[in-house]
Design an enzyme around this catalytic site. Sequence first.
Site, PDB file in Angstrom:
ATOM      1  N   ILE A   4      29.305  47.510  46.223  1.00 30.33           N
ATOM      2  CA  ILE A   4      28.905  46.054  45.227  1.00 30.33           C
ATOM      3  C   ILE A   4      29.667  46.346  43.981  1.00 30.33           C
ATOM      4  O   ILE A   4      30.209  45.366  43.230  1.00 30.33           O
ATOM      5  CB  ILE A   4      27.502  45.859  44.968  1.00 30.33           C
ATOM      6  CG1 ILE A   4      26.755  46.029  46.448  1.00 30.33           C
ATOM      7  CG2 ILE A   4      27.040  44.740  44.260  1.00 30.33           C
ATOM      8  CD1 ILE A   4      25.483  46.027  46.567  1.00 30.33           C
ATOM      9  N   GLY A   7      30.791  51.208  38.506  1.00 32.25           N
ATOM     10  CA  GLY A   7      30.650  51.269  37.025  1.00 32.25           C
ATOM     11  C   GLY A   7      31.630  52.575  36.447  1.00 32.25           C
ATOM     12  O   GLY A   7      32.156  53.282  37.300  1.00 32.25           O
ATOM     13  N   ALA A   8      31.197  52.929  35.274  1.00 30.07           N
ATOM     14  CA  ALA A   8      31.727  54.127  34.699  1.00 30.07           C
ATOM     15  C   ALA A   8      31.058  55.320  35.280  1.00 30.07           C
ATOM     16  O   ALA A   8      31.826  56.447  35.562  1.00 30.07           O
ATOM     17  CB  ALA A   8      31.658  53.954  33.316  1.00 30.07           C
ATOM     18  N   ASP A 120      18.546  52.592  27.911  1.00 31.18           N
ATOM     19  CA  ASP A 120      19.870  51.707  28.002  1.00 31.18           C
ATOM     20  C   ASP A 120      19.477  50.185  28.028  1.00 31.18           C
ATOM     21  O   ASP A 120      19.737  49.605  29.140  1.00 31.18           O
ATOM     22  CB  ASP A 120      20.758  52.048  29.314  1.00 31.18           C
ATOM     23  CG  ASP A 120      22.188  51.477  29.149  1.00 31.18           C
ATOM     24  OD1 ASP A 120      22.576  50.596  28.114  1.00 31.18           O
ATOM     25  OD2 ASP A 120      22.797  51.434  30.141  1.00 31.18           O
TER      26      ASP A 120
HETATM   27  N1  LIG Z   1      18.320  48.106  43.010  1.00 28.28           N
HETATM   28  C1  LIG Z   1      18.866  47.095  42.909  1.00 28.28           C
HETATM   29  N2  LIG Z   1      18.997  46.019  43.495  1.00 28.28           N
HETATM   30  C2  LIG Z   1      20.069  45.167  43.273  1.00 28.28           C
HETATM   31  N3  LIG Z   1      21.045  45.207  42.436  1.00 28.28           N
HETATM   32  C3  LIG Z   1      20.987  46.544  41.981  1.00 28.28           C
HETATM   33  C4  LIG Z   1      19.935  47.302  42.044  1.00 28.28           C
HETATM   34  N4  LIG Z   1      20.415  48.390  41.450  1.00 28.28           N
HETATM   35  C5  LIG Z   1      21.606  48.221  40.802  1.00 28.28           C
HETATM   36  N5  LIG Z   1      22.109  46.887  40.870  1.00 28.28           N
HETATM   37  C6  LIG Z   1      23.035  46.148  40.729  1.00 28.28           C
HETATM   38  O1  LIG Z   1      24.365  47.237  40.281  1.00 28.28           O
HETATM   39  C7  LIG Z   1      24.706  47.212  38.836  1.00 28.28           C
HETATM   40  C8  LIG Z   1      24.775  48.642  38.401  1.00 28.28           C
HETATM   41  O2  LIG Z   1      23.800  49.199  38.466  1.00 28.28           O
HETATM   42  P1  LIG Z   1      23.029  50.226  37.527  1.00 28.28           P
HETATM   43  O3  LIG Z   1      21.933  51.222  37.955  1.00 28.28           O
HETATM   44  O4  LIG Z   1      22.637  49.419  36.087  1.00 28.28           O
HETATM   45  O5  LIG Z   1      24.126  51.581  37.098  1.00 28.28           O
HETATM   46  P2  LIG Z   1      25.106  51.622  35.772  1.00 28.28           P
HETATM   47  O6  LIG Z   1      24.774  53.008  35.431  1.00 28.28           O
HETATM   48  O7  LIG Z   1      26.565  51.626  36.476  1.00 28.28           O
HETATM   49  O8  LIG Z   1      24.898  50.370  34.831  1.00 28.28           O
HETATM   50  C9  LIG Z   1      23.422  46.400  38.169  1.00 28.28           C
HETATM   51  O9  LIG Z   1      23.808  45.877  36.960  1.00 28.28           O
HETATM   52  C10 LIG Z   1      22.876  45.474  39.460  1.00 28.28           C
HETATM   53  O10 LIG Z   1      23.851  44.205  39.493  1.00 28.28           O
HETATM   54 MG   LIG Z   2      23.307  49.262  34.207  1.00 28.33          MG
END
Ligand SMILES: Nc1ncnc2c1ncn2[C@@H]1O[C@H](COP(=O)(O)OP(=O)(O)O)[C@@H](O)[C@H]1O
Ligand SMILES: [Mg+2]
Length: 203
Positions: A4, A7-8, A120
Amino acid sequence: MRTIERGAEAMLSSTDYLDMDAIVKTRLPKRYRDAELDRSLRNARTRKEARLLREARIAGVRTPYVYDIDMHEDSITMEFIRGPKLRDVLGRDMPGARTACEKIGLALARLHSSGISHGDLTTSNMILEGEEVCLIDFSLGNMPASDEDLGVDIHLLRRAFMSAHSEVAELFDSLLSSYLRHNPGGKAVVAKADDIQKRGRYT
Ligand SMILES: Nc1ncnc2c1ncn2[C@@H]1O[C@H](COP(=O)(O)OP(=O)(O)O)[C@@H](O)[C@H]1O
Ligand SMILES: [Mg+2]
């Protein structure tokens, strides 16, 4: 599994877990870091994220359920939350924007009064699930959080509202008054956030 986002720090893939829609967050190796250090950092963040997702829920905050955690892959399998990131919808024409912001204030008050910081806190780490707000991405959080950690949360969120959502910056006032209403120690945290802003750190 379907990727999906990449990210970094992590890769997000959708999957199913015991017939439930799930998402797998896998922390990726960073080649520029010493291999041993990299492994222990990824391990620590994975564990911390899983733990805080759970602790936050115990504090009454909507977070994804953790279904599984794999310490070899550094991955967490969790509930898939349906809905847009708040970042993509928060604006003048979003119905219920004020209510959503009050709910964020309440969620943050619950987190903080349980001694948890998020680390964050931006509107990219919030998913609008119907009328509810679900918080994600706790890997930089702390429990027990220091006064500084709590102040940083408010500081980062305020900054997000002033930049990404400047046309609705006044919504931050609704968020903050809800936060203060629900967190007895909130005033000191906001003072800390003001302090951090003056020092010009975390910018
Ligand atoms: N439990 C979840 N359900 C739906 N989408 C998710 C979920 N966890 C993460 N995402 C999607 O993936 C993206 C990146 O996840 P995140 O945990 O924020 O990781 P990062 O550390 O890369 O920011 C989120 O902004 C969201 O769009
Ligand atoms: Mg995030």
